[in-house]
Design a protein around this motif. Sequence first.
Motif, short mmCIF file in Angstrom:
data_model
loop_
_atom_site.label_atom_id
_atom_site.label_comp_id
_atom_site.label_asym_id
_atom_site.label_seq_id
_atom_site.Cartn_x
_atom_site.Cartn_y
_atom_site.Cartn_z
N THR A 367 0.83 -1.21 0.00
CA THR A 367 0.00 0.00 0.00
C THR A 367 0.87 1.26 0.00
O THR A 367 0.65 2.19 -0.78
N VAL A 368 1.86 1.28 0.87
CA VAL A 368 2.76 2.44 0.93
C VAL A 368 3.53 2.59 -0.38
O VAL A 368 3.68 3.71 -0.90
N THR A 369 3.99 1.48 -0.94
CA THR A 369 4.72 1.54 -2.21
C THR A 369 3.84 2.07 -3.33
O THR A 369 4.26 2.91 -4.14
N GLY A 370 2.60 1.58 -3.37
CA GLY A 370 1.68 2.06 -4.41
C GLY A 370 1.37 3.54 -4.28
O GLY A 370 1.28 4.27 -5.28
N MET A 371 1.20 4.02 -3.06
CA MET A 371 0.92 5.45 -2.86
C MET A 371 2.13 6.30 -3.23
O MET A 371 2.00 7.40 -3.78
N ILE A 372 3.34 5.80 -2.93
CA ILE A 372 4.54 6.53 -3.34
C ILE A 372 4.59 6.63 -4.86
O ILE A 372 4.90 7.70 -5.42
N GLU A 373 4.29 5.54 -5.54
CA GLU A 373 4.28 5.56 -7.00
C GLU A 373 3.22 6.53 -7.53
O GLU A 373 3.44 7.25 -8.50
N THR A 374 2.07 6.55 -6.86
CA THR A 374 1.00 7.47 -7.28
C THR A 374 1.44 8.91 -7.14
O THR A 374 1.23 9.74 -8.05
N PHE A 375 2.07 9.24 -6.03
CA PHE A 375 2.53 10.63 -5.83
C PHE A 375 3.63 11.00 -6.82
O PHE A 375 3.72 12.15 -7.25
N GLN A 376 4.46 10.04 -7.19
CA GLN A 376 5.48 10.33 -8.20
C GLN A 376 4.84 10.63 -9.55
O GLN A 376 5.27 11.55 -10.27
N VAL A 377 3.81 9.87 -9.89
CA VAL A 377 3.10 10.12 -11.15
C VAL A 377 2.41 11.48 -11.12
O VAL A 377 2.42 12.23 -12.11
N ILE A 378 1.82 11.83 -9.97
CA ILE A 378 1.17 13.15 -9.85
C ILE A 378 2.21 14.26 -10.01
O ILE A 378 1.95 15.28 -10.64
N THR A 379 3.40 14.05 -9.44
CA THR A 379 4.45 15.05 -9.57
C THR A 379 4.87 15.25 -11.03
O THR A 379 5.13 16.37 -11.47
N GLN A 380 4.90 14.16 -11.80
CA GLN A 380 5.36 14.24 -13.18
C GLN A 380 4.27 14.73 -14.14
O GLN A 380 4.54 15.55 -15.02
N PHE A 381 3.06 14.22 -13.98
CA PHE A 381 2.02 14.47 -14.96
C PHE A 381 0.82 15.25 -14.41
O PHE A 381 -0.10 15.55 -15.17
N GLY A 382 0.81 15.57 -13.12
CA GLY A 382 -0.35 16.24 -12.54
C GLY A 382 -1.45 15.24 -12.23
O GLY A 382 -1.33 14.04 -12.46
N ASN A 383 -2.55 15.76 -11.71
CA ASN A 383 -3.66 14.89 -11.32
C ASN A 383 -4.88 15.10 -12.20
O ASN A 383 -6.01 14.89 -11.78
N GLY A 384 -4.68 15.56 -13.44
CA GLY A 384 -5.82 15.81 -14.32
C GLY A 384 -6.42 14.55 -14.89
O GLY A 384 -7.62 14.50 -15.16
N ASP A 385 -5.60 13.51 -15.09
CA ASP A 385 -6.09 12.27 -15.70
C ASP A 385 -6.05 11.16 -14.65
O ASP A 385 -4.98 10.73 -14.23
N PRO A 386 -7.22 10.66 -14.22
CA PRO A 386 -7.21 9.58 -13.20
C PRO A 386 -6.56 8.30 -13.70
O PRO A 386 -6.05 7.52 -12.90
N LYS A 387 -6.56 8.06 -15.02
CA LYS A 387 -5.97 6.82 -15.54
C LYS A 387 -4.47 6.77 -15.28
O LYS A 387 -3.90 5.69 -15.15
N VAL A 388 -3.83 7.93 -15.23
CA VAL A 388 -2.39 7.95 -14.99
C VAL A 388 -2.07 7.47 -13.58
O VAL A 388 -1.06 6.82 -13.33
N MET A 389 -2.96 7.79 -12.63
CA MET A 389 -2.74 7.41 -11.23
C MET A 389 -3.31 6.05 -10.89
O MET A 389 -3.12 5.56 -9.77
N ALA A 390 -4.04 5.43 -11.82
CA ALA A 390 -4.76 4.20 -11.50
C ALA A 390 -3.82 3.06 -11.15
O ALA A 390 -4.13 2.22 -10.31
N GLY A 391 -2.62 3.01 -11.79
CA GLY A 391 -1.70 1.90 -11.54
C GLY A 391 -1.24 1.85 -10.10
O GLY A 391 -1.29 0.80 -9.45
N GLY A 392 -0.78 2.99 -9.58
CA GLY A 392 -0.30 3.01 -8.20
C GLY A 392 -1.40 2.77 -7.19
O GLY A 392 -1.20 2.04 -6.21
N ILE A 393 -2.57 3.36 -7.43
CA ILE A 393 -3.70 3.16 -6.51
C ILE A 393 -4.15 1.70 -6.53
O ILE A 393 -4.47 1.10 -5.49
#
Length: 454
Positions: A367-393
């Motif tokens: 869970t912690v690893t997935g959330m870290i990956e999600t925050f890294q994706v948000i840092t790179q691409f923003g949070n406009g597209d939920p599909k980008v964050m779906a992998g980590g979540i």
Amino acid sequence: MKLKVCLSLCLFSLTTSVMADNHNQTSLVNQAQTAQQQERQHNREREASFQQTEQTLREEAERLQKTKAALQKEIDSLTSQFSKNESALAKQEEKLRLETGSLGEIFGVVRQNAKTLRSDLSHSITQIDRQTYTPVVDDIVAAKSLPSLKQLNGLWQSFNEQIRASGEVAAVNIPYVDEAGIKNTEAAARLGSFGLITEQGYMNWDHNKQVAIPYLKQPDDGPTLNSIAPLLAGQTQPLIVDPSKGTLLAQLANAPTMLDRLKAGGVVGNIILGLLAIGFIIGLFRGISLAVIKQKIKVQLKTPERHGDNPLGRVLSVYDKEKHRSVEALELRLLEVVVDEQSHLEKGLSMLKLLAALAPMLGLLGTVTGMIETFQVITQFGNGDPKVMAGGISMALITTVLGLVAAMPMLLAHNILSSQAESIRTILEKQGIGLVAAQAENDQAAKDDVEQAA
């Protein structure tokens, strides 16, 4: 004499000089008169030119004045005509408003409904065989004036046609593109306005290309052309229908399978599954072993004189070997055997308990690893597209679920196996205590016999 000659020469020179000066003065006067005449002539020519230019400018000014007067007259005329036209237009608009009454609102309603109908028709599968009045609808949408009676009748006929088409099951031939990309014609059934059914199941109708394309995934127990033969014959039959006209069927391809969900757990999820497999093997092996041991003990209890290869049989065999010793020594020897058998009975259960405690911790790690990956994706691409964050979540949630799912059966298995081992240990302790009590009674009886004999 010489003086006279000198004076004569001087007088001659002076006379010559005076005559030359007079000649020069006469020449200069003549040149000045000539230049003055030329200047006067040039001035007269310039005055004539100026007079001519003045006359031309005066004529041009008079012409422009006349043109200005004519234009002003025309402007006044056009202004007067514009005022009259504006007044007439206002009267005509008022007359049109009075004559049309509520027809303007009716036209707006008709046009709005025509637009809605055209939008539905452009995406509906009824365009295959039930869109006869589409050109009339297009004319109403494009019209800038009130619709005619013919157009209104065509719009009503189009609505009526679509109502009838939405409630019928009709056999149609559709252009079909197979998996190889080859276009051909295939028999199908149009299920109202909800879907197309062929032998492959439901088809996705591409209204832009006017072809049918198979869905990537069909619903469970989905209909085929042969299975709905009773419907084509006019009979009733239960049927799976997509009320969203294809949206839900298209989403079936995006629904993850169990294997997809397990893959989403990543490395941590695979480790948890490995722990679950190890725990299952340990629990299965120990469960079978304890069941066999318990069955052997039941048989041993029925035949205590025969010492079998089981914990109770080994306890009884120790009693037979050590029954001539004192009660205290026999008790210690039996206790030693019971403790040894208990360690064998509980073998692997501590590992099973450790795995049950380790699985949810690994789930939390995922869970912690997935959330870290999600925050890294948000840092790179923003949070406009939920599909980008779906992998980590997805990884965060799947690992948590896997950890809990793995921990619960292993914890339950540990409890059950511990209870079985405790039950066997209780039997061994009871039998051991019974043997010690029997030995103590025998020793006391022998002691009493000796005292009586004395």
